[in-house]
Design an enzyme around this catalytic site. Structure first.
Site, PDB file in Angstrom:
ATOM      1  N   LEU A 101     -10.569  -7.138 -12.929  1.00 21.36           N
ATOM      2  CA  LEU A 101     -11.977  -6.800 -12.710  1.00 21.36           C
ATOM      3  C   LEU A 101     -12.776  -7.037 -13.992  1.00 21.36           C
ATOM      4  O   LEU A 101     -12.294  -6.771 -15.096  1.00 21.36           O
ATOM      5  CB  LEU A 101     -12.087  -5.333 -12.276  1.00 21.36           C
ATOM      6  CG  LEU A 101     -11.415  -5.031 -10.935  1.00 21.36           C
ATOM      7  CD1 LEU A 101     -11.280  -3.525 -10.728  1.00 21.36           C
ATOM      8  CD2 LEU A 101     -12.176  -5.675  -9.781  1.00 21.36           C
TER       9      LEU A 101
ATOM     10  N   HIS B 256      -0.097   1.583 -13.141  1.00 17.43           N
ATOM     11  CA  HIS B 256       0.518   0.380 -13.708  1.00 17.43           C
ATOM     12  C   HIS B 256       2.009   0.634 -13.883  1.00 17.43           C
ATOM     13  O   HIS B 256       2.394   1.686 -14.393  1.00 17.43           O
ATOM     14  CB  HIS B 256      -0.128   0.043 -15.058  1.00 17.43           C
ATOM     15  CG  HIS B 256       0.404  -1.215 -15.648  1.00 17.43           C
ATOM     16  ND1 HIS B 256       0.073  -2.463 -15.157  1.00 17.43           N
ATOM     17  CD2 HIS B 256       1.277  -1.425 -16.651  1.00 17.43           C
ATOM     18  CE1 HIS B 256       0.722  -3.387 -15.852  1.00 17.43           C
ATOM     19  NE2 HIS B 256       1.454  -2.780 -16.762  1.00 17.43           N
TER      20      HIS B 256
ATOM     21  N   MET C  86      -4.454  -6.385  -7.174  1.00 13.92           N
ATOM     22  CA  MET C  86      -3.944  -7.402  -8.094  1.00 13.92           C
ATOM     23  C   MET C  86      -5.005  -8.409  -8.550  1.00 13.92           C
ATOM     24  O   MET C  86      -4.676  -9.544  -8.901  1.00 13.92           O
ATOM     25  CB  MET C  86      -2.742  -8.117  -7.464  1.00 13.92           C
ATOM     26  CG  MET C  86      -1.601  -7.178  -7.083  1.00 13.92           C
ATOM     27  SD  MET C  86      -0.986  -6.109  -8.425  1.00 13.92           S
ATOM     28  CE  MET C  86       0.019  -7.298  -9.318  1.00 13.92           C
TER      29      MET C  86
ATOM     30  N   ASN D 256      -6.179   3.631 -12.282  1.00 11.71           N
ATOM     31  CA  ASN D 256      -5.233   2.568 -11.921  1.00 11.71           C
ATOM     32  C   ASN D 256      -3.825   3.081 -12.151  1.00 11.71           C
ATOM     33  O   ASN D 256      -3.598   3.890 -13.060  1.00 11.71           O
ATOM     34  CB  ASN D 256      -5.460   1.339 -12.805  1.00 11.71           C
ATOM     35  CG  ASN D 256      -4.506   0.203 -12.493  1.00 11.71           C
ATOM     36  OD1 ASN D 256      -4.262  -0.111 -11.314  1.00 11.71           O
ATOM     37  ND2 ASN D 256      -3.953  -0.418 -13.515  1.00 11.71           N
TER      38      ASN D 256
ATOM     39  N   ASP E  95      -5.482  -2.816 -18.405  1.00 14.90           N
ATOM     40  CA  ASP E  95      -4.378  -1.843 -18.534  1.00 14.90           C
ATOM     41  C   ASP E  95      -4.443  -1.081 -19.858  1.00 14.90           C
ATOM     42  O   ASP E  95      -3.421  -0.858 -20.521  1.00 14.90           O
ATOM     43  CB  ASP E  95      -3.017  -2.560 -18.405  1.00 14.90           C
ATOM     44  CG  ASP E  95      -2.859  -3.252 -17.058  1.00 14.90           C
ATOM     45  OD1 ASP E  95      -3.429  -2.765 -16.069  1.00 14.90           O
ATOM     46  OD2 ASP E  95      -2.159  -4.278 -17.001  1.00 14.90           O
TER      47      ASP E  95
ATOM     48  N   GLU F 105       6.106   6.532  -9.033  1.00 15.74           N
ATOM     49  CA  GLU F 105       4.677   6.256  -8.822  1.00 15.74           C
ATOM     50  C   GLU F 105       4.126   7.149  -7.721  1.00 15.74           C
ATOM     51  O   GLU F 105       3.013   7.681  -7.817  1.00 15.74           O
ATOM     52  CB  GLU F 105       4.464   4.778  -8.447  1.00 15.74           C
ATOM     53  CG  GLU F 105       4.810   3.814  -9.567  1.00 15.74           C
ATOM     54  CD  GLU F 105       4.455   2.372  -9.223  1.00 15.74           C
ATOM     55  OE1 GLU F 105       3.393   2.140  -8.626  1.00 15.74           O
ATOM     56  OE2 GLU F 105       5.246   1.472  -9.564  1.00 15.74           O
TER      57      GLU F 105
ATOM     58  N   GLY G  35       0.778  -1.229   0.000  1.00 16.22           N
ATOM     59  CA  GLY G  35       0.000   0.000   0.000  1.00 16.22           C
ATOM     60  C   GLY G  35       0.814   1.285   0.000  1.00 16.22           C
ATOM     61  O   GLY G  35       0.319   2.318   0.448  1.00 16.22           O
ATOM     62  N   SER G  36       2.039   1.233  -0.556  1.00 15.42           N
ATOM     63  CA  SER G  36       2.815   2.480  -0.541  1.00 15.42           C
ATOM     64  C   SER G  36       2.178   3.545  -1.435  1.00 15.42           C
ATOM     65  O   SER G  36       2.216   4.739  -1.102  1.00 15.42           O
ATOM     66  CB  SER G  36       4.277   2.221  -0.942  1.00 15.42           C
ATOM     67  OG  SER G  36       4.386   1.883  -2.295  1.00 15.42           O
ATOM     68  N   ASN G  37       1.589   3.137  -2.541  1.00 14.54           N
ATOM     69  CA  ASN G  37       0.884   4.125  -3.371  1.00 14.54           C
ATOM     70  C   ASN G  37      -0.349   4.670  -2.653  1.00 14.54           C
ATOM     71  O   ASN G  37      -0.655   5.861  -2.755  1.00 14.54           O
ATOM     72  CB  ASN G  37       0.476   3.512  -4.711  1.00 14.54           C
ATOM     73  CG  ASN G  37       1.597   3.548  -5.721  1.00 14.54           C
ATOM     74  OD1 ASN G  37       1.968   4.612  -6.220  1.00 14.54           O
ATOM     75  ND2 ASN G  37       2.171   2.388  -6.007  1.00 14.54           N
TER      76      ASN G  37
END
Ligand code: GAR
Length: 198
Positions: free
Chosen positions: A95, A111, A92, A109, A147, A176, A14-16
């Protein structure tokens, strides 16, 4: 001012997510309303709770590959939280079109490649194998194809002699954490002009 509410979906560290949460203060047009994971062990859940954000878990495993049944549960906390925008941040699970269509035009998203290159997994190893001189990350709107949605921002990094996939992943991750908050801030304000970073 009424803030846009943002649900952030994670699967891991969860760093983003943390970089997005930390950005949503002051005059930012959005605020986090939920951090949701398909994995109860995701390290990001504790970080979100420590930041005072509501968290939820919908484990995909009991659904044994039935994506639609999983998603019919996954959507509930998002709707209950009243999310205006959904940010996938290291989420990850693929969907389905049915889920994506519920959030068309309001789901983002990040990527770890310079899309349209290297959709899917193992992006850093693939960029190295291809002998690319540069690599990076992309924030895009989510559409049913994996993506593939409209690009809202990209950040580039050089590939250096001797890089391993882990070296490259770490170099991209730094970008990111700059790119995703910058794109979300614009997006929440209704501006979809792409952001290009070096
Ligand atoms: C990030 O590098 C993100 O771009 C990638 O997973 C990592 C999650 O790190 N996402 C994907 O590969 C999506 N297919 P984080 O949990 O520390 O944000």
């Amino acid at each position: 001012m009424s803030h846009k509410k943002v649900a952030i979906l994670i699967s891991g560290g969860g760093s983003n997510m943390v970089s997005l949460v930390e950005s949503m203060t002051g005059d930012h047009p959005a605020r986090p309303c939920l951090v949701l994971s398909n994995n109860a062990d995701a390290g990001g859940l504790k970080k979100a709770a420590a930041a005072g954000i509501a968290t939820a878990v919908v484990d995909h495993r009991p659904f044994k590959g039935d994506r639609e049944a999983f998603e019919s549960e996954l959507v509930k906390p998002i709707l209950e939280a009243g999310a205006d925008i959904v940010c996938l941040a290291g989420f990850m699970r693929v969907l389905t079109a049915g889920f994506v269509s519920q959030f068309q035009g309001r789901m983002l998203n990040i990527h770890p490649s310079l899309l349209p290159k290297y959709k899917g997994l193992h992006t850093h190893a693939r960029a190295l194998e291809a002998g690319d001189a540069e690599h990076g990350c992309t924030v895009h709107e989510v559409t049913p194809a994996l993506d593939d949605g409209p690009i809202l921002g990209q950040a580039r990094v050089p590939i250096l002699a001797g890089d391993t996939p882990d070296d490259l992943a770490a170099r991209v991750l730094v970008k990111e954490h700059l790119l995703y908050p910058a794109v979300l801030r614009r997006y929440a304000a209704g501006d979809r002009t792409p952001i290009l970073m070096d």
